[in-house]
Design a protein around this motif. Structure first.
Motif, mmCIF file in Angstrom:
data_model
loop_
_atom_site.group_PDB
_atom_site.id
_atom_site.type_symbol
_atom_site.label_atom_id
_atom_site.label_comp_id
_atom_site.label_asym_id
_atom_site.label_seq_id
_atom_site.Cartn_x
_atom_site.Cartn_y
_atom_site.Cartn_z
ATOM 1 N N TRP A 7 2.483 6.647 114.707
ATOM 2 C CA TRP A 7 1.636 7.170 113.636
ATOM 3 C C TRP A 7 2.485 8.097 112.787
ATOM 4 O O TRP A 7 3.213 8.946 113.299
ATOM 5 C CB TRP A 7 0.443 7.927 114.204
ATOM 6 N N CYS A 9 2.138 10.702 109.459
ATOM 7 C CA CYS A 9 1.200 11.402 108.587
ATOM 8 C C CYS A 9 1.379 10.925 107.144
ATOM 9 O O CYS A 9 2.490 10.967 106.607
ATOM 10 C CB CYS A 9 1.436 12.907 108.673
ATOM 11 N N PRO A 10 0.300 10.473 106.500
ATOM 12 C CA PRO A 10 0.415 10.014 105.119
ATOM 13 C C PRO A 10 0.642 11.154 104.116
ATOM 14 O O PRO A 10 1.006 10.914 102.978
ATOM 15 C CB PRO A 10 -0.918 9.316 104.857
ATOM 16 N N LYS A 11 0.453 12.384 104.561
ATOM 17 C CA LYS A 11 0.598 13.532 103.665
ATOM 18 C C LYS A 11 2.019 14.113 103.689
ATOM 19 O O LYS A 11 2.573 14.424 102.645
ATOM 20 C CB LYS A 11 -0.421 14.598 104.057
ATOM 21 N N ASN A 13 4.608 12.906 106.186
ATOM 22 C CA ASN A 13 5.515 11.991 106.898
ATOM 23 C C ASN A 13 5.965 12.476 108.274
ATOM 24 O O ASN A 13 6.913 11.939 108.839
ATOM 25 C CB ASN A 13 6.743 11.647 106.050
ATOM 26 N N CYS A 45 -2.112 15.786 112.383
ATOM 27 C CA CYS A 45 -0.689 16.036 112.207
ATOM 28 C C CYS A 45 -0.366 17.446 112.710
ATOM 29 O O CYS A 45 -1.056 18.412 112.369
ATOM 30 C CB CYS A 45 -0.327 15.917 110.725
ATOM 31 N N TYR A 50 -3.274 17.592 108.607
ATOM 32 C CA TYR A 50 -4.041 16.448 108.092
ATOM 33 C C TYR A 50 -4.685 15.730 109.274
ATOM 34 O O TYR A 50 -4.045 15.489 110.294
ATOM 35 C CB TYR A 50 -3.103 15.502 107.332
ATOM 36 N N GLU A 52 -7.330 12.475 110.591
ATOM 37 C CA GLU A 52 -8.078 11.243 110.366
ATOM 38 C C GLU A 52 -9.139 11.127 111.455
ATOM 39 O O GLU A 52 -8.891 11.472 112.606
ATOM 40 C CB GLU A 52 -7.147 10.025 110.432
#
Length: 71
Positions: A7, A9-11, A13, A45, A50, A52
């Motif tokens: 995984w 983090c999309p915010k 990385n 994260c 962050y 989900e």
């Protein structure tokens, strides 16, 4: 929780994360009697926070036990 090999983090990385489960109330009846009939698995994260949420099914037995225990 969805099976994840890796995984990111999309915010920010970051690849480090924590998982947990939260329970919440749903409609009027569950709020009135404090029955937490909604359940979500989370991935957060470690760097930026962050998070989900992944909705999880809660069966009737878990709802009854929650109601009786009053948790």
């Amino acid at each position: 929780m969805p099976k994840m090999i890796k995984w990111i983090c999309p915010k920010c990385n970051c690849e480090m994360y924590d998982t947990d489960t939260i329970r919440t109330t749903g409609g009027t009846f569950s709020k009135l009697f404090d029955v937490q009939n909604k359940r979500f698995d989370t991935i957060s994260c470690r760097n930026c926070g962050y998070t989900e949420f992944y909705k999880r099914d809660v069966n009737a037995v878990e709802n009854i036990i929650d109601f009786l225990i009053g948790k």
